[in-house]
Design a protein around this motif. Structure first.
Motif, mmCIF file in Angstrom:
data_model
loop_
_atom_site.group_PDB
_atom_site.id
_atom_site.type_symbol
_atom_site.label_atom_id
_atom_site.label_comp_id
_atom_site.label_asym_id
_atom_site.label_seq_id
_atom_site.Cartn_x
_atom_site.Cartn_y
_atom_site.Cartn_z
ATOM 1 N N VAL A 5 0.834 -1.199 0.000
ATOM 2 C CA VAL A 5 0.000 0.000 0.000
ATOM 3 C C VAL A 5 0.868 1.248 0.000
ATOM 4 N N ALA A 6 1.895 1.253 0.820
ATOM 5 C CA ALA A 6 2.748 2.435 0.919
ATOM 6 C C ALA A 6 3.392 2.768 -0.418
ATOM 7 N N ARG A 7 3.872 1.773 -1.120
ATOM 8 C CA ARG A 7 4.538 2.026 -2.392
ATOM 9 C C ARG A 7 3.560 2.535 -3.447
ATOM 10 N N THR A 8 2.320 2.054 -3.413
ATOM 11 C CA THR A 8 1.376 2.503 -4.418
ATOM 12 C C THR A 8 1.027 3.971 -4.254
ATOM 13 N N PHE A 9 1.147 4.518 -3.051
ATOM 14 C CA PHE A 9 0.865 5.934 -2.865
ATOM 15 C C PHE A 9 1.794 6.804 -3.702
ATOM 16 N N ARG A 10 3.013 6.382 -3.886
ATOM 17 C CA ARG A 10 3.934 7.225 -4.644
ATOM 18 C C ARG A 10 4.109 6.785 -6.087
ATOM 19 N N GLU A 11 3.635 5.561 -6.409
ATOM 20 C CA GLU A 11 3.876 5.031 -7.748
ATOM 21 C C GLU A 11 2.617 4.862 -8.583
ATOM 22 N N ALA A 12 1.455 4.710 -7.945
ATOM 23 C CA ALA A 12 0.246 4.354 -8.686
ATOM 24 C C ALA A 12 -0.400 5.560 -9.331
ATOM 25 N N GLU A 13 -0.975 5.342 -10.479
ATOM 26 C CA GLU A 13 -1.777 6.352 -11.164
ATOM 27 C C GLU A 13 -3.226 5.878 -11.309
ATOM 28 N N ASN A 81 -3.663 11.909 -8.570
ATOM 29 C CA ASN A 81 -4.260 10.654 -8.993
ATOM 30 C C ASN A 81 -5.690 10.859 -9.477
ATOM 31 N N PRO A 82 -5.977 10.629 -10.747
ATOM 32 C CA PRO A 82 -7.317 10.907 -11.282
ATOM 33 C C PRO A 82 -8.401 10.019 -10.691
ATOM 34 N N ASP A 83 -8.078 8.771 -10.346
ATOM 35 C CA ASP A 83 -9.081 7.883 -9.774
ATOM 36 C C ASP A 83 -9.509 8.345 -8.387
#
Length: 270
Positions: A5-13, A81-83
């Motif tokens: 979860v932590a990594r997706t905060f900075r990497e996910a779009e 993040n658009p989502d």
């Protein structure tokens, strides 16, 4: 592979990772003390300004608390993040005072001193350059306006259960999942370096006896998965640690806690 979860905060779009972020944020908003803190801060800001920016607004938890307060003329939410912005837009139901904008928090699309106040909550821990975010947020706040920062210090995360050596190793892996795990303790210097004056700092202790909450929201599962992947601790020892946490939770002996720092400063005359 388990998604951090932590990594997706900075990497996910977009996509599955963004959905995981939304699930995490909704889980956080279900915690009564978390939302009580947001409500208190929203009232405090509403007493000081007629316009406000929420930088890193996510799914709109803080925006919803701001909307609930009277007197606002303009409420701006910014996220990359658009989502998450779409979720915030659906949640806020088209309130005409609210503007939701996709933007980089280090290059905000607002003029110097355009807004009366700003809040950045649980965002600096994930961004590449916290100082650059605070500097640009301070730029768009009018002289005499308020900048409010809210961040955890993940080095304060504690778990009162299990083999202490395994617990320490798991929590060390949790901290490694966060880009800036100790940013909470740095809020005063971040505000001072951005030119803010009259800086005040407070702290909130968040504690839970709910093992499920700790495993997900305090990233215990992320830390445990990372430790397992390293192979540095015997699988049997990690299994026993998990079992002991579950046993302690069943008898009311489990506890996990984290300190959240809250800091505010005043934008100087230009």
């Amino acid at each position: 592979m388990t998604m951090s979860v932590a990594r997706t905060f900075r990497e996910a779009e977009v996509g599955d990772a963004a959905a995981e972020l939304e699930r995490y944020l909704r889980g956080t908003s279900a915690l009564e003390k978390v939302m009580a803190g947001k409500a208190t801060r929203a009232r405090w800001l509403a007493a000081r300004a007629r316009s406000v920016l929420d930088a890193g607004c996510g799914t709109g938890d803080m925006l919803a608390e701001l909307v609930a307060e009277d007197g606002w003329e303009r409420i701006v939410g910014v996220d990359h993040n658009p989502d998450l912005l779409a979720a915030a837009r659906e949640r806020l139901g088209g309130d005409r005072r609210v503007e939701l904008v996709r933007a980089d928090a280090t290059r905000l699309p607002y003029g110097d001193g355009e807004l009366g106040a700003a809040v950045v909550e649980r965002t600096l821990q994930h961004v590449e350059d916290p100082a650059a975010v605070v500097a640009d947020v301070a730029r768009v706040v009018a002289p005499g306006g308020t900048v409010l920062l809210v961040e955890p210090d993940w080095s304060t995360l504690g778990v009162a259960s299990g083999d202490p050596a395994i617990t320490d190793a798991v929590l060390a892996c949790v901290r490694e999942q966060i880009r800036h795990p100790r940013v909470g303790r740095d809020l005063r210097p971040l505000l001072a370096d951005a030119g803010l004056t009259d800086v005040v700092v407070d702290a909130e202790v968040h504690e839970t006896a709910d093992l499920g909450v700790a495993r997900f929201l305090a990233l215990i599962d992320d830390g445990l998965a990372a430790l397992r992947a390293r192979g540095e601790a015997p699988t049997a020892a990690l299994d026993a640690w998990e079992a002991e946490l579950a046993a302690d939770a069943a008898t009311g002996r489990f506890s996990a806690s984290l300190v959240l720092f809250v800091a505010a400063g005043t934008a100087p005359a230009r």
